[in-house]
Design a protein around this motif. Structure first.
Motif, PDB file in Angstrom:
ATOM      1  N   UNK A 232       0.866  -1.183   0.000  1.00 52.27           N
ATOM      2  CA  UNK A 232       0.000   0.000   0.000  1.00 52.27           C
ATOM      3  C   UNK A 232       0.898   1.227   0.000  1.00 52.27           C
ATOM      4  N   UNK A 233       1.227   1.682  -1.185  1.00 50.51           N
ATOM      5  CA  UNK A 233       2.285   2.684  -1.338  1.00 50.51           C
ATOM      6  C   UNK A 233       1.833   4.115  -1.399  1.00 50.51           C
ATOM      7  N   UNK A 234       0.517   4.365  -1.345  1.00 49.28           N
ATOM      8  CA  UNK A 234       0.020   5.722  -1.545  1.00 49.28           C
ATOM      9  C   UNK A 234      -0.721   6.299  -0.365  1.00 49.28           C
ATOM     10  N   UNK A 235      -0.300   5.944   0.839  1.00 49.03           N
ATOM     11  CA  UNK A 235      -0.961   6.442   2.047  1.00 49.03           C
ATOM     12  C   UNK A 235      -0.593   7.909   2.268  1.00 49.03           C
ATOM     13  N   UNK A 236      -1.551   8.705   2.680  1.00 48.25           N
ATOM     14  CA  UNK A 236      -1.258  10.103   2.970  1.00 48.25           C
ATOM     15  C   UNK A 236      -2.254  10.693   3.949  1.00 48.25           C
TER      16      UNK A 236
ATOM     17  N   UNK B 177       1.487  14.329   5.205  1.00 42.84           N
ATOM     18  CA  UNK B 177       2.396  13.313   5.731  1.00 42.84           C
ATOM     19  C   UNK B 177       2.244  12.073   4.855  1.00 42.84           C
ATOM     20  N   UNK B 178       3.329  11.706   4.173  1.00 41.21           N
ATOM     21  CA  UNK B 178       3.312  10.574   3.259  1.00 41.21           C
ATOM     22  C   UNK B 178       3.686   9.290   4.004  1.00 41.21           C
ATOM     23  N   UNK B 179       3.118   8.173   3.545  1.00 48.68           N
ATOM     24  CA  UNK B 179       3.528   6.875   4.066  1.00 48.68           C
ATOM     25  C   UNK B 179       3.382   5.824   2.979  1.00 48.68           C
ATOM     26  N   UNK B 180       4.176   4.792   3.101  1.00 45.30           N
ATOM     27  CA  UNK B 180       4.134   3.636   2.210  1.00 45.30           C
ATOM     28  C   UNK B 180       4.317   2.404   3.078  1.00 45.30           C
TER      29      UNK B 180
ATOM     30  N   UNK C 204       7.784   0.443   6.474  1.00 46.55           N
ATOM     31  CA  UNK C 204       7.085   1.693   6.218  1.00 46.55           C
ATOM     32  C   UNK C 204       8.106   2.768   5.874  1.00 46.55           C
ATOM     33  N   UNK C 205       7.795   3.548   4.856  1.00 45.06           N
ATOM     34  CA  UNK C 205       8.675   4.606   4.374  1.00 45.06           C
ATOM     35  C   UNK C 205       7.898   5.924   4.308  1.00 45.06           C
ATOM     36  N   UNK C 206       8.521   7.049   4.638  1.00 48.55           N
ATOM     37  CA  UNK C 206       7.821   8.340   4.656  1.00 48.55           C
ATOM     38  C   UNK C 206       7.753   9.012   3.279  1.00 48.55           C
TER      39      UNK C 206
END
Length: 621
Positions: free
Chosen positions: A431-435, A458-461, A476-478
């Protein structure tokens, strides 16, 4: 004002020049196993790689180990017997004096120290990595960005062991020859359609660029014979992301094409992000040999479709039938069966056909309805990986597995993402497009926020691997990342070969504008437009700053005058799948003109509104 003008070498040319230089340097010395030649980042774009070269009197095998911070972080490989040794080094740590052990077949050992520079700030550091060395081993999780970040690979501890300085787009795939396929960093048209795909070795050397006249987006697939399926479009007709081509691996020639407008209506079944320009939004392709068919993901119709490889005719559709004509529903859509939970997928990505014929995809769930009144807000929504079992005789569908629904909004991505099938019960869900915007989960792609609003995002992947429904890995990556792919750094087939890479295929002939308005002479182009012209090996590029809606024509004046309409009004893309090509200034314009079909000397001028301006630049094409 004098317009800035510069000639640019293609990255393939730059790499060839670099290769010639380090080979010449190597040949000047007498490099031995005890004192080898070492070149860090030999191909300019992969800073955590190196090349070790030396000669031995007799043929001998060689083993290499790049030492980890602990033993489990060691990355090793072996090479066949040779007297001329050209050994790639992968998996170096950034900003570190790396220890690299070389062992000959005779048992003789050399330990090298290779000092690397600190990683670019674009290389994002994980905020969470949860796995074991026993499970993840020496695999590397590669991710390709859609927000401001670098394409990079991370080990079991979350340490960066590979990254590139080029702005690569979309998916990374390892193919039969051990090399990687990835979208080029050369923008063809906004917001993210690039010139084609690169075939690249892990060392960073680009062996081929496959150029496509309509540009490349999202995905590619290697056929058994090596030819390539590449997603594209035909821009002059006014729609995007609704075509597929088969490209000859050796020549770059287009062998076959599929036009989805011949299989589907363009004005029905729309998702909440559909418009007439981007009616289908094809984000994945998969060829199934058993059925000789193509499975395609159409985000903007909430539909996974299957078409016949030979004819392009529609075979079936997986998706919520609401809003589709009844005659299509009766013929092509599946009816849910089974006693377990069932949810349709919405605005999905990354369809995969499994060995038993099941279909996996990443169900983004954006809007999670076909009717606006029923749209589900992001805070109440979910994204997931899902596996469907289909019966094409009975036209029945059953949901047999899912992961992500139980995580709710924190796992929700309005866009991008993928799933991977490793074996039965062994899957990746990315799920690479969390924000989050101002603390609220984003209900549109986070990369669409610009200016001051971007600072509030705030971005998350979140990348997860499961084995028999047990989470074995999570990182998890920001930032937002299009897809995640687990790969080994070393592949036996990925053998470094010297020589210049190839530019294959064509960018085609840029469409000309035939209605030239009257214009008064305006002298030299005003400084306010910040005009820059670049000449590449296969195209010319105009960069400038124009107000929205200004009328701009680029003219090449020679024996024949060629005129090109430069769009200054940007389309409001509802699916900004890659935001890394966006300029911070909304007025910024980038417009390429292919050199295909152009020959001779041309004076470059611009018509801006009612005035014609000179640039002072003359080019030979």
């Amino acid at each position: 004002m004098t317009v800035k003008f510069k000639k640019f070498d293609h990255i393939i040319t730059e790499q060839y020049q670099a290769e010639q230089a380090f080979v010449a340097e190597y040949q000047k010395g007498e490099y031995t196993f005890a004192n080898p030649y070492v070149k860090i980042n030999p191909y300019l774009i992969a800073p955590l790689t190196a090349l070790v070269m030396f000669k031995t009197a007799a043929p001998t095998t060689l083993a290499i180990t790049v030492k980890g911070k602990e033993e489990a972080g060691n990355i090793s490989s072996s090479f066949p017997a040779a007297t001329e040794h050209m050994i790639p080094v992968y998996g170096l740590y950034a900003g570190c004096a790396n220890q690299v052990e070389l062992v000959l077949g005779t048992g003789e050992t050399t330990v090298l120290t290779i000092q690397t520079e600190a990683a670019s700030e674009l290389v994002k550091q994980p905020t969470m990595t949860a796995t074991t060395a026993e499970y993840f081993q020496d695999n590397i999780m590669f991710v390709s960005p859609t927000s401001t970040a670098a394409t990079a690979g991370y080990d079991y501890k979350g340490d960066v062991r590979w990254y590139s300085t080029l702005n690569f787009a979309f998916d990374i795939k390892r193919v039969q020859n051990g090399r990687l396929l990835i979208g080029t960093h050369r923008l063809l048209m906004p917001p993210y359609h690039t010139t084609g795909i690169y075939e690249m070795g892990m060392i960073g050397k680009i062996y081929k660029e496959y150029r496509i006249p309509g540009g490349y987006h999202h995905d590619q697939f290697e056929m058994e014979d090596g030819n390539l399926l590449i997603l594209t479009q035909d821009p002059p007709r006014g729609t995007v992301e609704d075509m597929l081509v088969l490209v000859d691996r050796k020549t770059g020639q287009i062998l076959k094409s599929w036009d989805y407008q011949k299989a589907l209506p363009t004005d029905v079944g729309g998702s909440g992000s559909q418009d007439s320009h981007d009616w289908f939004h094809n984000n994945a392709v998969w060829y199934d040999k058993k059925t000789n068919s193509l499975t395609l993901s159409g985000r903007h119709q909430d539909a996974i479709i299957n078409i016949d490889y030979e004819t392009g005719a529609l075979n079936w559709v997986i998706g919520d039938p609401e809003g589709w004509p009844q005659e299509l529903v009766d013929k092509y859509f599946f009816k849910p069966v089974g006693e377990g939970d069932f949810d349709w997928q919405y605005e999905q990505h990354a369809c995969v056909v499994l060995p038993d014929g099941d279909i996996m995809a990443f169900d983004n769930g954006h809007w999670r309805a076909k009717v606006k009144e029923n749209y589900v807000p992001a805070k109440d929504n979910f994204s997931r990986g899902v596996r469907y079992r289909i019966d094409t005789e009975k036209m029945e569908i059953e949901q047999v597995w899912q992961y992500g629904k139980e995580r709710g909004a924190e796992f929700f991505s309005t866009y991008i993402c993928n799933v991977e099938y490793y074996d039965e019960g062994h899957y990746l869900v990315h799920s690479g497009g969390v924000g989050f915007f101002d603390g609220e989960v984003c209900n549109r792609p986070p990369v669409q926020f610009r200016g001051e609003d971007e600072k509030k995002v705030v971005f998350n992947s979140i990348t997860v691997e499961l084995k028999d429904d047990v989470v074995m890995y999570e990182m998890q990556l920001p930032a937002n990342f299009y897809r995640a792919e687990k790969l080994k750094l070393y592949a036996a087939e990925d053998v470094l070969t010297l020589g210049k890479g190839e530019l294959l295929g064509t960018l085609g002939v840029t469409e000309e504008f035939t209605t030239i308005p009257p214009a008064e002479a305006g002298g030299m182009v005003p400084a306010q437009y910040n005009v820059k012209l670049g000449l590449e090996e296969d195209r010319m590029i105009l960069k400038a700053t124009f107000e929205k809606g200004q009328m701009v024509l680029l003219q090449l004046e020679g024996e024949t005058t060629h005129s090109y309409f430069v769009p200054t009004t940007k389309r409001p893309f509802l699916a900004m799948c890659v935001g890394t090509f966006q300029e911070s200034d909304e007025r910024a314009v980038e417009f390429p003109v292919s050199r295909e079909g152009l020959a001779g000397e041309y004076k470059i001028s611009l018509i801006i509104d009612e005035y014609k301006y000179e640039t002072g630049v003359t080019v030979n094409l």
